[in-house]
Design an enzyme around this catalytic site. Structure first.
Site, PDB file in Angstrom:
ATOM      1  N   LYS A 105      82.242 -10.767 128.846  1.00 47.68           N
ATOM      2  CA  LYS A 105      82.381  -9.318 128.333  1.00 47.68           C
ATOM      3  C   LYS A 105      81.225  -8.913 127.483  1.00 47.68           C
ATOM      4  CE  LYS A 105      86.192  -6.087 127.209  1.00 47.68           C
ATOM      5  NZ  LYS A 105      87.426  -6.296 126.439  1.00 47.68           N
TER       6      LYS A 105
ATOM      7  N   SER B  13      90.523  -3.211 128.906  1.00 53.53           N
ATOM      8  CA  SER B  13      89.242  -3.016 128.832  1.00 53.53           C
ATOM      9  C   SER B  13      88.160  -3.752 129.616  1.00 53.53           C
ATOM     10  CB  SER B  13      88.531  -2.483 127.443  1.00 53.53           C
ATOM     11  OG  SER B  13      88.841  -3.851 126.763  1.00 53.53           O
TER      12      SER B  13
ATOM     13  N   SER C  19      94.033  -5.898 127.223  1.00 50.72           N
ATOM     14  CA  SER C  19      92.605  -5.871 127.941  1.00 50.72           C
ATOM     15  C   SER C  19      92.382  -6.999 128.719  1.00 50.72           C
ATOM     16  CB  SER C  19      91.434  -5.467 126.988  1.00 50.72           C
ATOM     17  OG  SER C  19      91.625  -4.166 126.372  1.00 50.72           O
TER      18      SER C  19
END
Length: 432
Positions: free
Chosen positions: A61, A139, A163
């Protein structure tokens, strides 16, 4: 095995990363570096290296430090930040195990949403829906899509209120959020220092367990199969079941029926503490208060126009949260954890739907009111595990319809037990 197996695996991953369906998945590609590491991996294989994941491609990420690059966390605000001087600790562990990082994946700016939209880098479309653009969940949006498209077998992300598990559920994958302090966050740009957790998105619970063993701070006990007759699950019937779409309710009910038919005991329970969560967070939330503190220098410098307005709204909400309200939240959380721990004693894990709805179209959330309503609902169920410092995994419900996630959650520190149970449950679901 081919003498060039690693190079072939990396080349295949990079070809998939160029597919039109992979648009907006990456904020940073590392093609040249990945190919160089692949050549080195093939040489190590020839020298009989024992690295367990030698040459396996993986994504991370955009909020993880990567040496030589600024850590942008899905933002334009930090595009000119000083480059990281070293990799995040988790990335170092991945490299030692033989993984090859092919890029950093897109995310909601500063990880502050469960929807996955990003106005700066675009929004990757959910691969489970062909011919239409639906949200991937957030996310860790790009992380989930990179796995769903088969670019990589697993991705590393973060989870503050769901997330990892939300995009895993909406994209038909498995996503594991460990207990918060089991994996170091050194070199990870924070959203909430209280709730942030490093975790994994993969195709199965077994794959999540294998990756957890690579990134965790301390080794766990040998993970043995858990027999179905030794598993006792608590199906939570309040709060997390409110307002669930019919398609989700049907898929979840079918999954529970299959679990019980497979010999696993399921007990219907009510946890009154969950109904008190909205009141607990009415005056303060960990994410808004702690992110407002982190962003204070940028906000004071008048950098508002560099933010996603929807993210900025949630950050600025933290500026009005008082110290007494924050202290009260800390105390209320501790009390609730103690109460819930007593209520679920004797159960091996809790069970509920991961997300109350099927992934909506991106266009349906163009209106701010619709977006914020969907975001709150998306985060509601998954936030429970973060708020009460538990561990949780989302695995797909079986069926031919759109993806629906099933959550298994356990108390703090029971990660290995939960993963063992999840592997058994997933085996039952696949075999039913």
């Amino acid at each position: 095995m081919s003498a060039h197996a690693s190079r072939a695996a990396i080349d295949a991953a990079l070809i998939r990363a160029d597919w039109p369906e992979a648009e907006s998945v990456f904020t940073l590609r590392l093609d040249k570096e990945a190919r160089a590491f692949a050549e080195a991996a093939d040489a190590r294989r020839a020298a009989r290296s024992r690295a367990p994941f030698l040459g396996v491609p993986i994504t991370v990420k955009d909020n993880f430090d990567l040496m030589g690059h600024p850590t942008t966390a899905g933002s334009r605000l930090l595009a000119d930040a000083p480059p990281a001087r070293r990799d995040a600790a988790v990335l170092e562990r991945l490299r030692r195990a033989g993984f090859i990082i092919i890029g950093r994946t897109n995310m909601t700016e500063f990880a502050f949403s469960g929807i996955g939209l990003n106005p700066h880098y675009g929004t990757p479309a959910n691969p489970a829906f062909t011919g239409e653009r639906r949200i991937p969940g957030g996310s860790s949006s790009g992380a989930a899509v990179s796995v769903a498209l088969g670019i990589v077998p697993a991705a590393i992300g973060t989870d503050t209120g769901g997330s990892i598990r939300i995009p895993a559920a909406l994209c038909g994958l498995s996503g594991f959020k460990p207990t918060t302090n089991t994996v170091t966050r050194a070199g990870v740009l924070p959203l909430s220092t209280t709730l942030d957790t490093v975790g994994v998105i993969a195709q199965s619970a077994a794959d999540c367990a294998a990756l957890f063993d690579v990134i965790r701070d301390r080794p766990g006990p040998p993970r043995l199969p858990v027999p179905v007759q030794r598993i006792r699950l608590g199906l939570v019937c309040n709060y997390v079941m409110d307002g669930i779409e019919t398609a989700v309710a049907d898929a979840f009910a079918d999954a529970v029926e299959r679990i019980e038919a497979g010999g696993i005991a399921v007990e219907r329970i009510v946890l009154p503490e969950l109904d008190g969560i909205p009141a607990m967070m009415r005056e303060a939330t960990f994410a808004s208060a702690e992110s407002a503190a982190w962003h204070a220098p940028y906000l004071a410098a008048g950098r508002d126009d560099a933010y996603d307005p929807r993210v900025l709204t949630r950050i600025r909400a933290g500026e009005t949260m008082t110290a007494p309200a924050y202290v009260a939240l800390v105390a209320a959380r501790a009390a609730a954890i103690e109460t819930i721990s007593a209520q679920v004693a004797g159960l091996d894990a809790l069970l509920w739907p991961t997300v109350p709805f099927i992934a909506p179209t991106i266009a349906a959330l163009a209106d701010d009111a619709a977006y914020h309503a969907a975001n709150l609902l998306a985060l509601r169920n998954s936030t429970v595990a973060n708020l009460f410092d538990g561990c949780a995994i989302s695995i797909p419900c079986p069926g031919d319809g759109p993806p629906v996630g099933l959550t298994l959650a356990a108390l703090s520190g029971r990660d290995d037990q939960l993963l063992g149970i999840s592997i058994t449950v997933q085996t039952v679901l696949k075999g039913a």
